[in-house]
Write a protein that holds these residues in place. Structure first.
Motif, PDB file in Angstrom:
ATOM      1  N   THR A 286     -12.998  13.739 -18.437  1.00  0.00           N
ATOM      2  CA  THR A 286     -11.633  13.493 -18.891  1.00  0.00           C
ATOM      3  C   THR A 286     -10.821  14.777 -18.832  1.00  0.00           C
ATOM      4  O   THR A 286     -11.368  15.885 -18.905  1.00  0.00           O
ATOM      5  CB  THR A 286     -11.602  12.962 -20.331  1.00  0.00           C
ATOM      6  N   ALA A 287      -9.519  14.615 -18.725  1.00  0.00           N
ATOM      7  CA  ALA A 287      -8.637  15.774 -18.700  1.00  0.00           C
ATOM      8  C   ALA A 287      -8.765  16.585 -19.987  1.00  0.00           C
ATOM      9  O   ALA A 287      -8.731  17.816 -19.960  1.00  0.00           O
ATOM     10  CB  ALA A 287      -7.193  15.336 -18.483  1.00  0.00           C
ATOM     11  N   MET A 288      -8.926  15.900 -21.120  1.00  0.00           N
ATOM     12  CA  MET A 288      -9.058  16.608 -22.384  1.00  0.00           C
ATOM     13  C   MET A 288     -10.344  17.429 -22.433  1.00  0.00           C
ATOM     14  O   MET A 288     -10.359  18.558 -22.913  1.00  0.00           O
ATOM     15  CB  MET A 288      -9.028  15.609 -23.543  1.00  0.00           C
ATOM     16  N   ALA A 289     -11.441  16.867 -21.918  1.00  0.00           N
ATOM     17  CA  ALA A 289     -12.697  17.617 -21.897  1.00  0.00           C
ATOM     18  C   ALA A 289     -12.608  18.816 -20.966  1.00  0.00           C
ATOM     19  O   ALA A 289     -13.125  19.896 -21.269  1.00  0.00           O
ATOM     20  CB  ALA A 289     -13.837  16.692 -21.476  1.00  0.00           C
ATOM     21  N   ALA A 290     -11.943  18.632 -19.827  1.00  0.00           N
ATOM     22  CA  ALA A 290     -11.767  19.757 -18.900  1.00  0.00           C
ATOM     23  C   ALA A 290     -10.925  20.854 -19.539  1.00  0.00           C
ATOM     24  O   ALA A 290     -11.207  22.049 -19.386  1.00  0.00           O
ATOM     25  CB  ALA A 290     -11.116  19.270 -17.610  1.00  0.00           C
ATOM     26  N   LEU A 291      -9.886  20.447 -20.260  1.00  0.00           N
ATOM     27  CA  LEU A 291      -9.040  21.428 -20.943  1.00  0.00           C
ATOM     28  C   LEU A 291      -9.851  22.225 -21.955  1.00  0.00           C
ATOM     29  O   LEU A 291      -9.699  23.447 -22.066  1.00  0.00           O
ATOM     30  CB  LEU A 291      -7.872  20.717 -21.630  1.00  0.00           C
ATOM     31  N   ALA A 292     -10.737  21.536 -22.683  1.00  0.00           N
ATOM     32  CA  ALA A 292     -11.584  22.241 -23.660  1.00  0.00           C
ATOM     33  C   ALA A 292     -12.481  23.254 -22.956  1.00  0.00           C
ATOM     34  O   ALA A 292     -12.697  24.359 -23.460  1.00  0.00           O
ATOM     35  CB  ALA A 292     -12.425  21.226 -24.436  1.00  0.00           C
ATOM     36  N   GLN A 293     -13.009  22.906 -21.775  1.00  0.00           N
ATOM     37  CA  GLN A 293     -13.836  23.849 -21.006  1.00  0.00           C
ATOM     38  C   GLN A 293     -13.027  25.070 -20.576  1.00  0.00           C
ATOM     39  O   GLN A 293     -13.542  26.195 -20.556  1.00  0.00           O
ATOM     40  CB  GLN A 293     -14.389  23.164 -19.762  1.00  0.00           C
ATOM     41  N   MET A 294     -11.761  24.847 -20.235  1.00  0.00           N
ATOM     42  CA  MET A 294     -10.936  25.945 -19.744  1.00  0.00           C
ATOM     43  C   MET A 294     -10.495  26.879 -20.865  1.00  0.00           C
ATOM     44  O   MET A 294     -10.126  28.021 -20.619  1.00  0.00           O
ATOM     45  CB  MET A 294      -9.717  25.389 -19.004  1.00  0.00           C
ATOM     46  N   GLU A 295     -10.556  26.385 -22.105  1.00  0.00           N
ATOM     47  CA  GLU A 295     -10.048  27.192 -23.220  1.00  0.00           C
ATOM     48  C   GLU A 295     -11.133  27.920 -23.993  1.00  0.00           C
ATOM     49  O   GLU A 295     -10.826  28.803 -24.791  1.00  0.00           O
ATOM     50  CB  GLU A 295      -9.249  26.298 -24.168  1.00  0.00           C
ATOM     51  N   SER A 296     -12.397  27.569 -23.779  1.00  0.00           N
ATOM     52  CA  SER A 296     -13.459  28.183 -24.571  1.00  0.00           C
ATOM     53  C   SER A 296     -14.677  28.461 -23.683  1.00  0.00           C
ATOM     54  O   SER A 296     -15.009  27.665 -22.813  1.00  0.00           O
ATOM     55  CB  SER A 296     -13.857  27.241 -25.722  1.00  0.00           C
TER      56      SER A 296
END
Length: 331
Positions: A286-296
């Motif tokens: 999901t886009a939200m999971a990818a965003l979490a990967q990119m932020e931490s």
């Protein structure tokens, strides 16, 4: 106009402290009646109609809207209109949630009197117990505060506590229903938030090889820079002969290298600057999971998308997850 800055800041600070404490005190009100209301909404016996007058009416509108956004059959219900011909909307099995700080609001009392003979359950979200509405209700949701945040009695702590308590009920219902971010995205297709919640990496990534700079580790950095210019994603993916990911190089890496080494850097192999084994994600993320990967644990601005064999399928940019580009790409 000049203002007393110290006095204004002191008043604002006092208000925030009072309202924060008012919200925290509502934890004690999460009782059996609260759980019964959650169970009734989740049981989908009928519609959930939320009503209030004045400031409580504004909270009621938002409360109903949030319930609807998590899939409950919930609507704002005008108490005044109901007493002038719209009681016919009520059906047996419906739940009527009435919001009133005093618990005495006459229009809501009249609606409760008219609703109950029709087989409608009544929940009273009130600041005062006992009160007329709490006595009439099947369930009482007590939202009590010691005082408002100002001497003028302007509704402040009471409305904030009521809104927070309503949010607590919404979240409890969502939890019980197993409501997910994906579900929210389906119910909220408009706007950036809905697009991101409903989108997958597959929808947003730049696809390889046509739209992603792919380079071998032995390519001179100058050629890698030219390839990045042809595919302006801010990065190139370093791959082997079978397009399996070896590393990542960004335009920032090249700028910093030039500042440190000078133009001779451009003749060196790309592997000299690449970051080996960068963070990646798979299609179906999901886009939200990818965003979490990119932020931490630290923020990165590009995320390679690979398959089970580490073969490059595309590249996701932070830019793809924000603003109008999300809406355009995800459709």
């Amino acid at each position: 106009m000049t203002i007393d800055r110290a006095a204004a800041l002191a008043a604002a600070s006092d208000l925030l402290r009072i309202e924060a404490n008012a919200v925290l005190h509502q934890v004690e009100a999460l009782d059996g009646d609260f759980l019964d209301v959650v169970a009734h909404i989740c049981g989908e016996h009928g519609n959930t109609l939320v009503a209030g007058i004045g400031k409580s009416g504004l909270v009621a509108r938002q409360f109903a809207s949030k319930l609807a956004s998590i899939g409950a059959r919930a609507f704002y219900y005008s108490a005044i209109d109901s007493l002038h011909g719209e009681l016919g909307l009520l059906r047996e099995g419906d739940l009527l949630i009435l919001l009133s700080n005093s618990g005495q609001t006459q229009e809501l009392v009249d609606v409760a009197k008219a609703a109950q003979p029709r087989g409608v359950k009544v929940a009273a979200m009130v600041g005062r117990v006992p009160s007329t509405l709490s006595r009439m209700a099947d369930w009482t949701l007590k939202v009590h505060v010691e005082s408002e945040a100002t001497d003028t009695k302007l509704p402040t702590a009471s409305t904030t506590a009521m809104l927070a308590f309503a949010d607590a009920l919404v979240v409890a219902v969502a939890t019980e229903k197993g409501f997910t971010a994906k579900d929210f995205g389906r119910n909220h297709p408009g706007g950036t938030l809905g697009v991101v919640l409903g989108a997958y990496v597959d929808d947003l990534m730049a696809r390889a090889p046509d739209h992603v700079a792919l380079v071998g580790p032995d390519r001179p950095i100058l050629e890698t820079l030219l390839e990045m210019t042809r595919h302006p994603s801010g990065a190139a993916l370093v791959v082997d002969a079978d397009d399996r990911l070896l590393g990542l190089i960004t335009d920032g890496d090249i700028r910093r290298g030039l500042a440190r080494v000078g133009k001779d850097l451009l003749d060196r192999d790309t592997r000299a600057l690449m970051t080996p084994k960068p963070r990646t994600c798979r299609t179906g993320t999901t886009a939200m999971a990818a965003l979490a990967q990119m932020e931490s644990p630290s923020q990165v601005y590009v995320l390679p998308v690979v398959d089970a064999d580490n073969k490059v399928l595309g590249l996701l940019r932070m830019h793809d997850l924000a603003g109008l580009d999300v809406a355009r790409t995800a459709g």
